[in-house]
Design a protein around this motif. Structure first.
Motif, PDB file in Angstrom:
ATOM      1  N   ALA A   8      -1.486  10.713   4.432  1.00  0.00           N
ATOM      2  CA  ALA A   8      -2.102  11.619   3.471  1.00  0.00           C
ATOM      3  C   ALA A   8      -1.285  11.596   2.187  1.00  0.00           C
ATOM      4  N   VAL A   9      -1.983  11.420   1.056  1.00  0.00           N
ATOM      5  CA  VAL A   9      -1.304  11.348  -0.236  1.00  0.00           C
ATOM      6  C   VAL A   9      -1.969  12.298  -1.226  1.00  0.00           C
ATOM      7  N   LEU A  10      -1.116  13.007  -1.966  1.00  0.00           N
ATOM      8  CA  LEU A  10      -1.561  13.936  -3.004  1.00  0.00           C
ATOM      9  C   LEU A  10      -0.937  13.496  -4.319  1.00  0.00           C
ATOM     10  N   PHE A  11      -1.774  13.251  -5.322  1.00  0.00           N
ATOM     11  CA  PHE A  11      -1.308  12.878  -6.650  1.00  0.00           C
ATOM     12  C   PHE A  11      -1.272  14.133  -7.512  1.00  0.00           C
ATOM     13  N   THR A  32     -10.623   1.840  -0.433  1.00  0.00           N
ATOM     14  CA  THR A  32     -11.977   1.454  -0.038  1.00  0.00           C
ATOM     15  C   THR A  32     -12.123  -0.066  -0.061  1.00  0.00           C
ATOM     16  N   ASP A  33     -11.678  -0.685  -1.159  1.00  0.00           N
ATOM     17  CA  ASP A  33     -11.778  -2.138  -1.295  1.00  0.00           C
ATOM     18  C   ASP A  33     -10.992  -2.872  -0.206  1.00  0.00           C
ATOM     19  N   ASN A  34      -9.919  -2.237   0.291  1.00  0.00           N
ATOM     20  CA  ASN A  34      -9.087  -2.840   1.334  1.00  0.00           C
ATOM     21  C   ASN A  34      -9.473  -2.373   2.744  1.00  0.00           C
ATOM     22  N   SER A  35     -10.600  -1.674   2.825  1.00  0.00           N
ATOM     23  CA  SER A  35     -11.144  -1.190   4.108  1.00  0.00           C
ATOM     24  C   SER A  35     -10.171  -0.317   4.890  1.00  0.00           C
ATOM     25  N   VAL A  37      -9.711   3.122   3.669  1.00  0.00           N
ATOM     26  CA  VAL A  37      -9.920   4.480   3.154  1.00  0.00           C
ATOM     27  C   VAL A  37     -10.032   5.499   4.283  1.00  0.00           C
ATOM     28  N   ASP A  38     -10.567   5.088   5.423  1.00  0.00           N
ATOM     29  CA  ASP A  38     -10.700   6.002   6.557  1.00  0.00           C
ATOM     30  C   ASP A  38      -9.362   6.353   7.195  1.00  0.00           C
ATOM     31  N   HIS A  39      -8.321   5.646   6.819  1.00  0.00           N
ATOM     32  CA  HIS A  39      -6.981   5.898   7.351  1.00  0.00           C
ATOM     33  C   HIS A  39      -6.191   6.871   6.472  1.00  0.00           C
ATOM     34  N   TRP A  40      -6.794   7.323   5.396  1.00  0.00           N
ATOM     35  CA  TRP A  40      -6.081   8.151   4.418  1.00  0.00           C
ATOM     36  C   TRP A  40      -6.828   9.447   4.111  1.00  0.00           C
ATOM     37  N   LYS A 151      -1.471   0.170  -6.146  1.00  0.00           N
ATOM     38  CA  LYS A 151      -1.506  -1.078  -5.369  1.00  0.00           C
ATOM     39  C   LYS A 151      -0.202  -1.233  -4.595  1.00  0.00           C
ATOM     40  N   ALA A 152       0.913  -1.053  -5.282  1.00  0.00           N
ATOM     41  CA  ALA A 152       2.221  -1.222  -4.648  1.00  0.00           C
ATOM     42  C   ALA A 152       2.436  -0.159  -3.558  1.00  0.00           C
ATOM     43  N   PHE A 153       2.037   1.078  -3.832  1.00  0.00           N
ATOM     44  CA  PHE A 153       2.181   2.151  -2.837  1.00  0.00           C
ATOM     45  C   PHE A 153       1.341   1.832  -1.605  1.00  0.00           C
ATOM     46  N   LEU A 154       0.098   1.418  -1.826  1.00  0.00           N
ATOM     47  CA  LEU A 154      -0.803   1.104  -0.704  1.00  0.00           C
ATOM     48  C   LEU A 154      -0.247  -0.058   0.127  1.00  0.00           C
ATOM     49  N   GLU A 155       0.251  -1.080  -0.536  1.00  0.00           N
ATOM     50  CA  GLU A 155       0.845  -2.215   0.186  1.00  0.00           C
ATOM     51  C   GLU A 155       2.054  -1.761   1.013  1.00  0.00           C
ATOM     52  N   ASN A 156       2.822  -0.847   0.460  1.00  0.00           N
ATOM     53  CA  ASN A 156       4.034  -0.361   1.111  1.00  0.00           C
ATOM     54  C   ASN A 156       3.735   0.478   2.356  1.00  0.00           C
ATOM     55  N   TYR A 157       2.610   1.205   2.336  1.00  0.00           N
ATOM     56  CA  TYR A 157       2.318   2.159   3.407  1.00  0.00           C
ATOM     57  C   TYR A 157       1.102   1.806   4.245  1.00  0.00           C
ATOM     58  N   SER A 158       0.564   0.613   4.105  1.00  0.00           N
ATOM     59  CA  SER A 158      -0.581   0.202   4.935  1.00  0.00           C
ATOM     60  C   SER A 158      -0.137  -0.711   6.052  1.00  0.00           C
TER      61      SER A 158
END
Length: 158
Positions: A8-11, A32-35, A37-40, A151-158
């Motif tokens: 869970a992320v809050l900006f 969403t583009d990386n399929s 979104v349902d994990h967040w 992008k970098a955050f998503l790569e780091n935590y996916s």
């Protein structure tokens, strides 16, 4: 509030009408583009209560639309519960960071990692400046920074 696997992320920014809703929308699109979104759980909020219930700034919405992104976000203020339910709270500048750390110190079960979104920027632009008193170019700069950081955050935590 956490997603099934606990991400869970809050900006967060000052008023939740410029930077943080842009970051939220950008991250949601990337997830969403990386399929994934349902994990967040993805949201944004403000340290102030000035704009609660308002739509994002028209220039922020126009910038997002120019990049094919829509949002129906309404501004909200960060709550004490957010510190216990979100894994990551990512803010835009040092003032946001100070305000969030002060609020977090009043929460007994704070689990959120509170950081500047800019620490994920491969171009090392740590601060995402408030474009509110600027022009469309300033919103585009915020958008570009948010894309790189998210992008970098998503790569780091996916």
């Amino acid at each position: 509030m956490a997603a099934s696997n606990g991400k869970a992320v809050l900006f967060v920014c000052l008023g939740n009408i410029c930077r943080s809703p842009i970051a939220e929308a950008v991250f949601r699109k990337l997830a969403t583009d990386n399929s994934v979104v349902d994990h967040w759980v993805i949201d944004s909020g403000a340290v102030s209560d000035w704009n609660v219930g308002c739509s994002p700034d028209a220039r922020a919405l126009a910038c997002l639309r120019n990049h094919g992104i829509e949002t129906d976000h309404r501004a909200r203020q960060v709550t004490k519960d957010d510190f216990a339910t979100f894994d990551h709270i990512l803010c835009m500048d040092e003032s946001n960071l100070r305000d969030l750390k002060k609020k977090a110190s009043q929460v007994k079960n704070c689990k959120a990692k509170i950081e500047l979104l800019g620490i994920y920027d491969p171009q090392k632009q740590l601060i995402i400046q408030d474009p509110y008193y600027g022009n469309e170019e300033d919103f585009e700069t915020v958008y570009e920074q948010c894309v790189r950081c998210c992008k970098a955050f998503l790569e780091n935590y996916s």
